[in-house]
Design a protein around this motif. Structure first.
Motif, PDB file in Angstrom:
ATOM      1  N   ARG A 601       6.029  -0.900  13.806  1.00 44.10           N
ATOM      2  CA  ARG A 601       5.505  -0.743  15.288  1.00 44.10           C
ATOM      3  C   ARG A 601       4.709   0.584  15.683  1.00 44.10           C
ATOM      4  O   ARG A 601       4.140   0.686  16.654  1.00 44.10           O
ATOM      5  CB  ARG A 601       7.012  -0.367  16.250  1.00 44.10           C
ATOM      6  CG  ARG A 601       7.866  -1.530  16.093  1.00 44.10           C
ATOM      7  CD  ARG A 601       7.606  -2.853  16.683  1.00 44.10           C
ATOM      8  NE  ARG A 601       7.099  -2.799  17.887  1.00 44.10           N
ATOM      9  CZ  ARG A 601       6.364  -3.999  18.412  1.00 44.10           C
ATOM     10  NH1 ARG A 601       6.148  -4.922  17.796  1.00 44.10           N
ATOM     11  NH2 ARG A 601       6.115  -3.961  19.648  1.00 44.10           N
ATOM     12  N   THR A 602       4.903   1.457  14.628  1.00 44.00           N
ATOM     13  CA  THR A 602       4.038   2.534  14.769  1.00 44.00           C
ATOM     14  C   THR A 602       3.450   2.909  13.092  1.00 44.00           C
ATOM     15  O   THR A 602       3.740   2.415  12.263  1.00 44.00           O
ATOM     16  CB  THR A 602       4.913   3.934  15.207  1.00 44.00           C
ATOM     17  OG1 THR A 602       5.501   4.353  14.002  1.00 44.00           O
ATOM     18  CG2 THR A 602       5.766   3.901  16.299  1.00 44.00           C
ATOM     19  N   SER A 603       2.392   3.825  13.202  1.00 42.91           N
ATOM     20  CA  SER A 603       1.665   4.335  11.938  1.00 42.91           C
ATOM     21  C   SER A 603       2.661   4.790  10.912  1.00 42.91           C
ATOM     22  O   SER A 603       2.306   4.929   9.828  1.00 42.91           O
ATOM     23  CB  SER A 603       0.569   5.218  12.282  1.00 42.91           C
ATOM     24  OG  SER A 603       0.900   6.141  12.668  1.00 42.91           O
ATOM     25  N   ARG A 604       3.790   5.123  11.352  1.00 41.61           N
ATOM     26  CA  ARG A 604       4.583   5.955  10.579  1.00 41.61           C
ATOM     27  C   ARG A 604       5.682   4.959   9.988  1.00 41.61           C
ATOM     28  O   ARG A 604       6.731   5.449   9.097  1.00 41.61           O
ATOM     29  CB  ARG A 604       5.423   7.018  11.307  1.00 41.61           C
ATOM     30  CG  ARG A 604       4.410   8.336  11.688  1.00 41.61           C
ATOM     31  CD  ARG A 604       5.177   9.336  12.491  1.00 41.61           C
ATOM     32  NE  ARG A 604       5.861   9.127  13.634  1.00 41.61           N
ATOM     33  CZ  ARG A 604       5.002   8.662  14.538  1.00 41.61           C
ATOM     34  NH1 ARG A 604       3.720   8.960  14.769  1.00 41.61           N
ATOM     35  NH2 ARG A 604       5.619   8.243  15.809  1.00 41.61           N
ATOM     36  N   ASP A 605       5.843   3.802  10.456  1.00 46.58           N
ATOM     37  CA  ASP A 605       6.949   2.861   9.960  1.00 46.58           C
ATOM     38  C   ASP A 605       6.509   2.042   8.589  1.00 46.58           C
ATOM     39  O   ASP A 605       5.696   2.019   8.165  1.00 46.58           O
ATOM     40  CB  ASP A 605       7.217   1.761  11.016  1.00 46.58           C
ATOM     41  CG  ASP A 605       7.458   2.042  12.402  1.00 46.58           C
ATOM     42  OD1 ASP A 605       7.796   3.391  12.534  1.00 46.58           O
ATOM     43  OD2 ASP A 605       7.714   1.434  13.104  1.00 46.58           O
ATOM     44  N   LYS A 606       7.776   1.950   8.196  1.00 44.51           N
ATOM     45  CA  LYS A 606       7.690   1.245   6.802  1.00 44.51           C
ATOM     46  C   LYS A 606       9.033   0.257   6.833  1.00 44.51           C
ATOM     47  O   LYS A 606       9.882   0.489   7.256  1.00 44.51           O
ATOM     48  CB  LYS A 606       7.848   2.090   5.478  1.00 44.51           C
ATOM     49  CG  LYS A 606       6.508   2.980   5.480  1.00 44.51           C
ATOM     50  CD  LYS A 606       6.534   3.712   3.864  1.00 44.51           C
ATOM     51  CE  LYS A 606       5.253   4.518   3.722  1.00 44.51           C
ATOM     52  NZ  LYS A 606       5.200   5.071   2.454  1.00 44.51           N
ATOM     53  N   GLY A 607       8.812  -0.775   5.741  1.00 44.80           N
ATOM     54  CA  GLY A 607       9.912  -1.864   5.743  1.00 44.80           C
ATOM     55  C   GLY A 607       9.426  -3.080   4.978  1.00 44.80           C
ATOM     56  O   GLY A 607       8.402  -3.169   4.568  1.00 44.80           O
TER      57      GLY A 607
END
Length: 635
Positions: A601-607
């Motif tokens: 959802r944001t540029s900092r997300d990972k998964g």
């Protein structure tokens, strides 16, 4: 009170020239100065929305996750609302998405804080999202469940005439009762059989007070697709009867997650006949002094109705889906027609009863309105028309449902008529940049469209693992994937498939899981955000759910989200030249993209995304792999 414009107007420029300049200043200068990154895709979308407002056109605005779609349509919409003096209408796919938009710290909060707009934002939820005082009272007469007393105790004093008239305020929203299960709520919420206009409590009813509040909005009214459709379908009839339309007059409409509008349109035109309702309504007519002729007809109608549903159960095909197809035998159709004949006779008898004043006026009006609706619905079922019919359990009651197959003509007349600019906003409106599927399903011939990608580098932040397994092994693999304590969203294709998983999980795993339907959904989502539990199971949250950062790090898709083998989609397939390519594949591809879009959802997300694939699903990977943002790795 009309709000001031967010930018000055002058004689040298038209409103749209000034709006264009303001959008440029906001996105190129002010937002970067406030620490926001400049996104070309977002700026492009904002200018396209401005153009659609100018031309009063339909716009399909497809923009990938992370574009900032909400801000891109809100700024032009707010300015246009203040210029025209009419609020903008933002229609979300459902009430859960409404709550995400208006929540503290959400997009509207940030927008107001950034630019000091003093926004007037009001919500208009579907009628079944409000408490019905009459149903609460009726439920208490037949049940002593503790939650009923808790709801009554929580009601404001003015409901019972004890408080000051100045203290009257909106209440009774579904979100006010987060601990109630869906089944409990459906015992006390608004039901169409209750006649609001004749209700002696209507001036103290929470739904009435909410409606009065949102009709006075100046900037934004936010509602669900379902409520927008109900407003459109009932507007003319309500005006004829001297009532106000459900929604106020607006300047434009934004359809957030607009790819779901067709289903809302069909639901709004749906007619239902429930097994228990006729008995409940006729019981209210059994007053002292009612004529023998009327009582005998009522008993006959109840018996015929019971026989009809007894046969309906036998002829409803058990396909494993919630919606069961119906085999229309001559005997079933004749029972329906005979029941209609008896109800028409009862309506004539009620004319005489009304002159005798033996039946309370409120109960009489409920009965008359219900019988007319029953007759209309049953006639649709028994006639050979273009309606789609099915049998399902709804609100704990067995229900015959009759729905129109196509809504395109009505939508063209009531919505896509060129009177208002209409913006569809979603990350998935096209199938590989082709908008024909959604346009055709809604009967839209003339439109503008664009598609911009997500600004995220998915290859760096997302992994997709595909798990080829036997269908019967999916449960085992799913439990293995849940061994690690991560914030996980599990998406099921249907409620029934989620229910099967729920019944078989271990007590230990149950402690970490919440299921859609066990409580009010927005409250469940908030608790998941706050990490009060780590696994959320849903069949509904394929779109719109916004859980940035470590609020969500894993998504498991249990089955490819093909449309169900139910009467609604069977009717679509029947009238398609190539059902798989025209109906099944586009639906699956769009929904799969939506489900995957929940993760980053944001540029900092990972998964990580896990796809559980049986042999049939694995063999058609050439059909779903092209819509994935990254190449999957086989497990």
């Amino acid at each position: 009170m009309k709000q001031s414009m967010p930018f000055p107007l002058s004689k040298e420029k038209t409103f749209f020239e000034s709006l264009n300049d303001w959008i440029g200043d906001i996105f190129y200068d002010e937002l970067p100065e406030k620490g926001y990154e400049l996104r070309d895709e977002q700026i492009f979308m904002a200018f396209q929305v401005e153009q659609a407002l100018k031309e009063k056109s339909v716009l399909f605005a497809e923009a990938g996750v992370g574009t900032g779609k909400t801000l891109a349509y809100l700024l032009p919409a707010i300015a246009y609302a203040r210029y025209t003096g009419k609020p903008a209408l933002i229609a979300c796919a459902d009430e859960t998405l409404i709550d995400q938009l208006i929540k503290k710290g959400g997009d509207l909060d940030r927008l107001d804080e950034l630019f000091g707009l003093n926004l007037d934002v009001r919500t208009a939820k579907s009628r079944d999202q409000y408490l019905c005082l009459q149903r609460l009272e009726a439920a208490q007469k037949v049940s002593n469940e503790e939650f009923l007393e808790d709801v009554e105790v929580s009601l404001p004093d003015f409901v019972f005439g004890n408080g000051s008239m100045q203290s009257i305020h909106p209440y009774g929203d579904r979100s006010d009762y987060p601990e109630l299960t869906d089944d409990q709520w459906q015992q006390i919420n608004y039901h169409p059989v209750y006649n609001c206009s004749a209700c002696e409590l209507r001036n103290r009813c929470g739904q009435t007070l909410h409606r009065k509040a949102y009709r006075e909005a100046t900037d934004l009214v936010i509602c669900s697709h379902d409520f927008l459709m109900e407003h459109l379908w009932t507007k003319e009839a309500r005006v004829r009867e001297g009532q106000s339309p459900l929604l106020p007059e607006t300047s434009l409409i934004v359809l957030d997650e607009g790819h779901l509008l067709e289903f809302a349109a069909q639901r709004a035109l749906t007619h239902e006949v429930q097994e228990n309702t006729l008995v409940n309504v006729t019981d209210r007519l059994m007053s002292d002094g009612v004529r023998v002729e009327t009582l005998q007809l009522i008993e006959q109608a109840v018996d015929l109705h019971s026989d009809f549903f007894r046969l309906l159960r036998k002829q409803a095909e058990d396909s494993g889906e919630d919606r069961r197809s119906i085999r229309k035998s001559p005997e079933l159709l004749q029972l329906g027609k005979t029941t209609v004949t008896v109800l028409e006779a009862i309506l004539e008898e009620l004319v005489f009863e009304s002159e005798l004043y033996t039946i309370p006026e409120y109960d009489l009006r409920i009965a008359e309105e219900y019988f007319e609706q029953y007759i209309f619905s049953m006639n649709l079922f028994t006639e050979e028309g273009d309606a789609v019919n099915w049998f399902e359990e709804k609100d704990g009651t067995e229900t015959l449902v009759i729905m129109p197959r196509l809504v395109t003509d009505i939508l063209q007349e009531k919505l896509f008529n060129g009177h208002l600019p209409i913006v569809f906003s979603s990350a998935t409106l096209s199938v590989q940049k082709n908008f024909n599927y959604i346009a055709a399903s809604l009967g839209i011939d003339d439109y503008q469209a664009f598609s911009v990608p997500s600004p995220f580098d998915y290859a760096d932040v997302m992994k997709i693992r595909s798990h080829p397994v036997l269908q019967e092994e999916k449960q085992t693999v799913l439990e293995q994937l849940l061994a690690a304590d991560e914030q996980t969203l599990i998406l099921f294709r249907s409620r029934s498939e989620m229910a099967v998983f729920k019944e078989t999980i271990s007590p230990e795993l149950q402690k970490r899981i919440e299921f859609e339907g066990d409580r009010e959904l927005s409250a469940v989502v908030r608790d998941f955000q706050e990490k009060k539990f780590s696994i959320l199971c849903s069949y509904h949250l394929w779109e719109g759910l916004d859980l940035p950062g470590d609020m969500l790090t894993k998504v498991v898709i249990v089955d490819l989200p093909y449309p169900p083998k139910d009467p609604v989609f069977d009717a679509k397939r029947k009238f398609a030249a190539n059902p798989i390519e025209e109906i099944d594949l586009p639906f699956m591809q769009l929904r799969l993209q939506q489900g995957i879009g929940r993760l980053i959802r944001t540029s900092r997300d990972k998964g990580i995304i896990h796809l559980l694939l049986n042999e049939e699903e694995w063999n058609i990977r050439h059909l779903w792999e092209p819509v994935l943002p990254v190449v999957p790795v086989n497990n």
